[in-house]
Each structure stands twice: as C-alpha cells, then as structure tokens.
Motif scaffolding. Structure first.
Motif, PDB file in Angstrom:
ATOM      1  N   SER A  84       0.699  -1.295  -0.109  1.00  0.00           N
ATOM      2  CA  SER A  84       0.028   0.062  -0.019  1.00  0.00           C
ATOM      3  C   SER A  84       0.993   1.258   0.027  1.00  0.00           C
ATOM      4  N   GLN A  85       1.845   1.182   0.706  1.00  0.00           N
ATOM      5  CA  GLN A  85       2.880   2.310   0.888  1.00  0.00           C
ATOM      6  C   GLN A  85       3.622   2.544  -0.518  1.00  0.00           C
ATOM      7  N   ALA A  86       3.694   1.430  -1.172  1.00  0.00           N
ATOM      8  CA  ALA A  86       4.509   1.683  -2.702  1.00  0.00           C
ATOM      9  C   ALA A  86       3.426   2.251  -3.658  1.00  0.00           C
ATOM     10  N   GLN A  87       2.064   1.916  -3.386  1.00  0.00           N
ATOM     11  CA  GLN A  87       1.165   2.752  -4.201  1.00  0.00           C
ATOM     12  C   GLN A  87       1.014   4.059  -3.982  1.00  0.00           C
ATOM     13  N   GLY A  88       1.292   4.306  -2.659  1.00  0.00           N
ATOM     14  CA  GLY A  88       0.890   5.858  -2.302  1.00  0.00           C
ATOM     15  C   GLY A  88      -0.490   6.179  -1.972  1.00  0.00           C
ATOM     16  N   VAL A  89      -1.017   4.945  -1.626  1.00  0.00           N
ATOM     17  CA  VAL A  89      -2.425   5.304  -0.940  1.00  0.00           C
ATOM     18  C   VAL A  89      -2.627   5.501   0.536  1.00  0.00           C
ATOM     19  N   PRO A  90      -3.392   6.399   0.804  1.00  0.00           N
ATOM     20  CA  PRO A  90      -3.551   6.528   2.445  1.00  0.00           C
ATOM     21  C   PRO A  90      -4.126   5.124   2.936  1.00  0.00           C
ATOM     22  N   MET A  91      -3.480   5.087   4.334  1.00  0.00           N
ATOM     23  CA  MET A  91      -4.037   3.883   4.891  1.00  0.00           C
ATOM     24  C   MET A  91      -4.172   4.294   6.437  1.00  0.00           C
ATOM     25  N   ALA A  92      -5.181   3.558   7.006  1.00  0.00           N
ATOM     26  CA  ALA A  92      -5.694   3.684   8.385  1.00  0.00           C
ATOM     27  C   ALA A  92      -5.870   2.477   9.108  1.00  0.00           C
ATOM     28  N   ILE A  93      -6.039   2.588  10.417  1.00  0.00           N
ATOM     29  CA  ILE A  93      -6.264   1.328  11.187  1.00  0.00           C
ATOM     30  C   ILE A  93      -7.686   1.591  11.950  1.00  0.00           C
ATOM     31  N   VAL A  94      -8.425   0.392  11.695  1.00  0.00           N
ATOM     32  CA  VAL A  94      -9.651   0.474  12.592  1.00  0.00           C
ATOM     33  C   VAL A  94      -9.901  -0.813  13.384  1.00  0.00           C
ATOM     34  N   THR A  95      -9.694  -0.670  14.849  1.00  0.00           N
ATOM     35  CA  THR A  95      -9.699  -1.941  15.675  1.00  0.00           C
ATOM     36  C   THR A  95     -10.707  -1.778  16.707  1.00  0.00           C
ATOM     37  N   ARG A  96     -10.840  -2.921  17.223  1.00  0.00           N
ATOM     38  CA  ARG A  96     -11.911  -2.932  18.686  1.00  0.00           C
ATOM     39  C   ARG A  96     -10.712  -2.855  19.953  1.00  0.00           C
ATOM     40  N   ASN A  97      -9.760  -2.744  19.625  1.00  0.00           N
ATOM     41  CA  ASN A  97      -8.623  -2.661  21.016  1.00  0.00           C
ATOM     42  C   ASN A  97      -8.853  -1.181  21.536  1.00  0.00           C
ATOM     43  N   SER A  98      -8.428  -0.978  22.670  1.00  0.00           N
ATOM     44  CA  SER A  98      -8.410   0.034  23.379  1.00  0.00           C
ATOM     45  C   SER A  98      -7.186   0.809  22.679  1.00  0.00           C
ATOM     46  N   ARG A  99      -7.180   2.267  22.892  1.00  0.00           N
ATOM     47  CA  ARG A  99      -6.352   3.355  22.428  1.00  0.00           C
ATOM     48  C   ARG A  99      -4.915   3.001  22.848  1.00  0.00           C
ATOM     49  N   SER A 100      -4.871   2.743  24.493  1.00  0.00           N
ATOM     50  CA  SER A 100      -3.543   2.427  25.011  1.00  0.00           C
ATOM     51  C   SER A 100      -2.962   1.101  24.321  1.00  0.00           C
ATOM     52  N   ALA A 101      -3.435  -0.131  24.194  1.00  0.00           N
ATOM     53  CA  ALA A 101      -3.096  -1.291  23.787  1.00  0.00           C
ATOM     54  C   ALA A 101      -2.656  -0.921  22.196  1.00  0.00           C
ATOM     55  N   THR A 102      -3.302  -0.220  21.459  1.00  0.00           N
ATOM     56  CA  THR A 102      -3.086  -0.208  20.097  1.00  0.00           C
ATOM     57  C   THR A 102      -1.972   0.637  19.852  1.00  0.00           C
ATOM     58  N   ASP A 121     -13.016   5.728  20.086  1.00  0.00           N
ATOM     59  CA  ASP A 121     -13.161   6.702  19.087  1.00  0.00           C
ATOM     60  C   ASP A 121     -14.343   6.799  18.159  1.00  0.00           C
ATOM     61  N   ALA A 122     -15.267   5.500  18.262  1.00  0.00           N
ATOM     62  CA  ALA A 122     -16.271   5.361  17.391  1.00  0.00           C
ATOM     63  C   ALA A 122     -16.784   3.965  17.696  1.00  0.00           C
ATOM     64  N   PRO A 123     -17.988   3.772  17.456  1.00  0.00           N
ATOM     65  CA  PRO A 123     -18.541   2.596  17.778  1.00  0.00           C
ATOM     66  C   PRO A 123     -17.848   1.265  17.442  1.00  0.00           C
ATOM     67  N   ALA A 124     -17.517   0.101  18.164  1.00  0.00           N
ATOM     68  CA  ALA A 124     -16.687  -0.946  17.533  1.00  0.00           C
ATOM     69  C   ALA A 124     -17.498  -1.745  16.337  1.00  0.00           C
ATOM     70  N   LYS A 125     -16.571  -2.203  15.745  1.00  0.00           N
ATOM     71  CA  LYS A 125     -17.109  -3.141  14.479  1.00  0.00           C
ATOM     72  C   LYS A 125     -18.032  -4.338  15.251  1.00  0.00           C
ATOM     73  N   PRO A 126     -19.064  -4.569  14.312  1.00  0.00           N
ATOM     74  CA  PRO A 126     -19.256  -4.605  12.880  1.00  0.00           C
ATOM     75  C   PRO A 126     -19.950  -3.317  12.638  1.00  0.00           C
ATOM     76  N   LYS A 133     -16.075   7.324   8.453  1.00  0.00           N
ATOM     77  CA  LYS A 133     -15.543   8.300   8.924  1.00  0.00           C
ATOM     78  C   LYS A 133     -14.184   8.313   8.394  1.00  0.00           C
ATOM     79  N   ILE A 134     -13.208   7.378   8.099  1.00  0.00           N
ATOM     80  CA  ILE A 134     -12.007   7.435   7.354  1.00  0.00           C
ATOM     81  C   ILE A 134     -12.423   7.813   6.093  1.00  0.00           C
ATOM     82  N   ALA A 135     -13.224   6.969   5.170  1.00  0.00           N
ATOM     83  CA  ALA A 135     -13.521   7.423   3.699  1.00  0.00           C
ATOM     84  C   ALA A 135     -13.876   8.855   3.657  1.00  0.00           C
ATOM     85  N   ALA A 136     -14.607   9.438   4.509  1.00  0.00           N
ATOM     86  CA  ALA A 136     -15.175  10.543   4.401  1.00  0.00           C
ATOM     87  C   ALA A 136     -13.973  11.564   4.602  1.00  0.00           C
TER      88      ALA A 136
END
Length: 168
Positions: A84-102, A121-126, A133-136
């Motif tokens: 993904s880095q090589a393609q230069g596309v933006p990247m993000a992480i969405v996790t059900r983990n706590s902020r501190s563990a992440t 930060d947001a309701p947990a998946k699913p 939010k990230i796409a926007a």
C-alpha cells in the motif's frame, strides 16, 4: 497482493491482520461471565452496575495491554502495508482494541500508519461508523476503499460501509 486498480485507500484491522494477538477470549469471557454467543464489548456495555462495568472494562484493557507488549508484525500484514505504501494510497487502522494497547502495538512494531480509530473513538465493529468516517476524511467514496481484516466482524463492517473486503 492487492489489485489497486479500483482502490484509492486501505484500512486495516490490527489484531490478526497486522500483528499477532494471543488474547484468550475464552478466559476473558469466563472471568466476566459473558456467554459465548454475546459480544464481549456489548456485554460489558450492558452491565447495569457502574462499579461492575468499570471493573469489567478495566479487566479487558489489562488483558489487552499484556497482549500488546508481545505483539509482533504478521508477515502478510507487513507485506500488505508495504504494498500500500508503494502505491502511495492513504492507510488507516480500525480496531476494537483500546487506544492504549493499540498505541503500544503500533509503536513497538513501527507500523507506519497514523490514522487510527479505536473503540474509544467510534462504535466498535461490526458497526461501520469508523470505516465511513475515514473514507469521508479522505474524500473517497467507500466503494473505492478496501478494508483488510481477519474476522467476521471485519467483513460485516466492510459490507455495511459499502467497502471492498480482503480476508487475511
């Protein structure tokens, strides 16, 4: 590994996708008294007694933090990030983990992704809110985004968001 012809942004799950995780959900459920068919985070959220709810939430974070210190890159996850880095596309992480563990997992493994949404930060998946939010924020239509994950909640969240999904 990823066909980027119709992908303008990639969002990753964290545990089991980018890094290994040894969280023992059976033991966590047992300690909390959470039935197997009930989502752990929903179970804790539904606890009526504030003291019990806080203790249960603290126990989960304690387990996540213990797991975070041992988490290491998964080979396929690292390759997908590098691709993904090589393609230069933006990247993000969405996790059900706590902020501190992440934060520990990202820092320890020097994961080059700064856009991160945790369950604080947001309701947990699913729930698809974090993905949308990230796409926007990227100014992308969700259909032009790929969500990469390892669990059914990841697939369901991607489908609800109208995103492409890659199971690893």
């Amino acid at each position: 590994m990823i066909d980027f012809s119709d992908i303008d942004g990639v969002i990753f799950d964290l545990d089991g996708t980018l890094v290994e995780s040894d969280l023992n959900f059976h033991n966590i459920r047992e300690k909390l008294g959470c039935p197997k068919e009930v989502d752990i985070l929903t179970f804790v959220e539904d606890i009526q007694d504030d003291t019990q709810k806080e203790a249960a939430a603290a126990f989960i974070v304690e387990q996540e933090l213990a797991d975070a210190h041992g988490a290491r890159w998964l080979t396929k996850g690292k390759a997908l990030v590098e691709d993904s880095q090589a393609q230069g596309v933006p990247m993000a992480i969405v996790t059900r983990n706590s902020r501190s563990a992440t934060a520990i997992k990202i820092e320890t493994n020097q994961i080059p992704i700064t856009t991160v949404i945790t369950r604080e930060d947001a309701p947990a998946k699913p729930d698809p809110t974090a993905l949308l939010k990230i796409a926007a924020n990227w100014g992308l239509h969700p259909s032009r985004c790929l969500y990469v994950g390892d669990f059914d909640y990841d697939r369901i969240a991607a489908e609800r968001a109208g995103m492409q999904f890659l199971l690893v």
